[in-house]
Design a protein around this motif. Structure first.
Motif, mmCIF file in Angstrom:
data_model
loop_
_atom_site.group_PDB
_atom_site.id
_atom_site.type_symbol
_atom_site.label_atom_id
_atom_site.label_comp_id
_atom_site.label_asym_id
_atom_site.label_seq_id
_atom_site.Cartn_x
_atom_site.Cartn_y
_atom_site.Cartn_z
ATOM 1 N N ILE A 50 -59.836 -43.355 -8.785
ATOM 2 C CA ILE A 50 -58.519 -42.818 -8.452
ATOM 3 C C ILE A 50 -57.856 -43.771 -7.463
ATOM 4 O O ILE A 50 -58.373 -44.014 -6.372
ATOM 5 N N ILE A 51 -56.722 -44.326 -7.873
ATOM 6 C CA ILE A 51 -56.007 -45.279 -7.034
ATOM 7 C C ILE A 51 -54.976 -44.518 -6.215
ATOM 8 O O ILE A 51 -53.954 -44.065 -6.739
ATOM 9 N N ALA A 52 -55.268 -44.350 -4.933
ATOM 10 C CA ALA A 52 -54.414 -43.564 -4.033
ATOM 11 C C ALA A 52 -53.867 -44.477 -2.943
ATOM 12 O O ALA A 52 -54.058 -44.246 -1.746
ATOM 13 N N LEU A 53 -53.180 -45.523 -3.380
ATOM 14 C CA LEU A 53 -52.654 -46.529 -2.467
ATOM 15 C C LEU A 53 -51.134 -46.498 -2.462
ATOM 16 O O LEU A 53 -50.506 -45.991 -3.391
ATOM 17 N N LYS A 54 -50.548 -47.090 -1.432
ATOM 18 C CA LYS A 54 -49.102 -47.264 -1.428
ATOM 19 C C LYS A 54 -48.750 -48.268 -2.525
ATOM 20 O O LYS A 54 -49.419 -49.295 -2.672
ATOM 21 N N PRO A 55 -47.710 -48.002 -3.307
ATOM 22 C CA PRO A 55 -47.412 -48.866 -4.453
ATOM 23 C C PRO A 55 -47.185 -50.328 -4.085
ATOM 24 O O PRO A 55 -47.507 -51.224 -4.871
ATOM 25 N N LYS A 69 -57.409 -47.200 -20.596
ATOM 26 C CA LYS A 69 -57.903 -45.906 -20.115
ATOM 27 C C LYS A 69 -57.262 -45.592 -18.770
ATOM 28 O O LYS A 69 -57.902 -45.600 -17.720
ATOM 29 N N VAL A 70 -55.967 -45.325 -18.812
ATOM 30 C CA VAL A 70 -55.211 -45.117 -17.579
ATOM 31 C C VAL A 70 -54.428 -43.805 -17.663
ATOM 32 O O VAL A 70 -53.816 -43.496 -18.686
ATOM 33 N N VAL A 71 -54.459 -43.056 -16.560
ATOM 34 C CA VAL A 71 -53.729 -41.786 -16.441
ATOM 35 C C VAL A 71 -52.910 -41.841 -15.159
ATOM 36 O O VAL A 71 -53.354 -42.405 -14.152
ATOM 37 N N GLY A 131 -47.325 -48.523 -18.339
ATOM 38 C CA GLY A 131 -47.281 -49.862 -18.911
ATOM 39 C C GLY A 131 -47.670 -50.919 -17.896
ATOM 40 O O GLY A 131 -48.461 -51.835 -18.194
ATOM 41 N N THR A 132 -47.147 -50.799 -16.685
ATOM 42 C CA THR A 132 -47.465 -51.763 -15.620
ATOM 43 C C THR A 132 -48.940 -51.670 -15.235
ATOM 44 O O THR A 132 -49.616 -52.695 -15.055
ATOM 45 N N LEU A 133 -49.442 -50.448 -15.127
ATOM 46 C CA LEU A 133 -50.849 -50.260 -14.775
ATOM 47 C C LEU A 133 -51.769 -50.803 -15.865
ATOM 48 O O LEU A 133 -52.747 -51.510 -15.579
ATOM 49 N N THR A 134 -51.466 -50.482 -17.113
ATOM 50 C CA THR A 134 -52.299 -50.936 -18.232
ATOM 51 C C THR A 134 -52.357 -52.452 -18.285
ATOM 52 O O THR A 134 -53.436 -53.039 -18.472
ATOM 53 N N LYS A 135 -51.210 -53.089 -18.112
ATOM 54 C CA LYS A 135 -51.147 -54.550 -18.150
ATOM 55 C C LYS A 135 -51.961 -55.178 -17.024
ATOM 56 O O LYS A 135 -52.756 -56.094 -17.239
ATOM 57 N N TYR A 165 -59.189 -44.913 -15.203
ATOM 58 C CA TYR A 165 -58.388 -45.107 -13.996
ATOM 59 C C TYR A 165 -57.379 -43.964 -13.900
ATOM 60 O O TYR A 165 -56.740 -43.608 -14.902
ATOM 61 N N ILE A 166 -57.232 -43.410 -12.697
ATOM 62 C CA ILE A 166 -56.164 -42.450 -12.424
ATOM 63 C C ILE A 166 -55.353 -42.992 -11.258
ATOM 64 O O ILE A 166 -55.908 -43.297 -10.197
#
Length: 265
Positions: A65-70, A108-110, A98-102, A88-89
């Motif tokens: 789980i990515i809980a960071l400031k963008p 496997k991104v939510v 799209g940005t996360l997947t790239k 990945y969440i």
């Protein structure tokens, strides 16, 4: 019962709230990376988690789980990409699938879009799934999101609208609470007492709406007696442009969210 290893990258307000919620469920083994040592240690004392000394220590987790400031994401994509979890969440506002997947090089991104109610297990969270996320991982995502409140699967193109009526709107609700309480102060009720009264009234209003399933206008008209006190107050809100102000606040939030999404690409 399956046990899932969940690594949370970032132990701030939202990451910490999620850690608290998941640590109460025996089907999750939770670890957290928090760069501020004192904050991490405090979180560990509060709930049943383990601390990671670095982000690479999350490698091999079932869920990251990515809980960071963008704004911190671009500097960390290489490291996050190397973790290769089953899922990945991201709860990073304005960073689309799209940005996360790239950048994570994973299908496997939510995306989660929670609100601050997560701190007391009462978040309202929007959930959007990447195209390649299998049904079992969708179910797992919903289980995680539901652990700290209510979860609503939404198409990602509705996320900005969701932020306008929930993620950011919770602050509008606090402003409304404050202003009604201040009106109570003006009429002679001490602020803390007025705030408690307003808070209880709002909680009761929400509970009644959920219990009855009635529309907000239907419930409002039930309170408005002919020539009564309530209709006078409602008229004052209408005359003051209350509906337009609320809708403009939501629209401003939506526009800002869309700008952030474009800048993150």
């Amino acid at each position: 019962m399956n046990e899932y290893s969940v690594a949370i990258i970032g132990g701030g307000n939202m990451g910490g709230a999620i850690a608290h919620a998941l640590s109460k469920d025996s089907s999750f083994k939770v670890s957290v990376y928090e760069r501020t040592k004192e904050k991490g240690e405090a979180l560990k004392k509060e709930c049943n988690i383990s601390l990671l000394s670095s982000i690479p220590d999350a490698s091999g987790s079932d869920v990251v789980i990515i809980a960071l400031k963008p704004q911190n994401l671009p500097h960390l994509y290489d490291t996050l990409r190397s973790l290769k979890p089953g899922l990945y969440i991201s709860i990073c506002a304005g960073v689309d699938l799209g940005t996360l997947t790239k950048n994570l090089e994973s299908e496997k991104v939510v995306r989660f879009m929670p609100n601050i109610g997560a701190k007391v297990g009462a978040s309202v969270t929007a959930v959007a799934f990447g195209k390649e996320v299998e049904e079992d991982k969708r179910d797992l995502s919903m289980k995680i999101a539901s652990s700290f409140g209510e979860a609503f699967p939404l198409e990602e193109n509705l996320f900005s609208a969701f932020i306008g009526i929930s993620g950011s709107a919770i602050a509008f609700i606090y402003e409304f609470m404050h202003q009604i309480s201040m009106a109570g102060v003006r009429e002679g009720i001490p602020y803390r007492t007025a705030l408690d009264i307003v808070s209880g009234t709002m909680a009761g209003a929400a509970k009644l709406q959920k219990a009855t399933g009635k529309g907000a206008i239907e419930l409002e008209t039930m309170v408005c007696s002919p020539r009564g006190t309530t209709i006078e107050g409602v008229k004052a809100l209408t005359d003051g442009g209350f509906a337009s102000i609320v809708q403009e606040a939501v629209e401003a939030t939506v526009r800002k969210s869309e700008e952030m999404t474009q800048s993150a690409k």
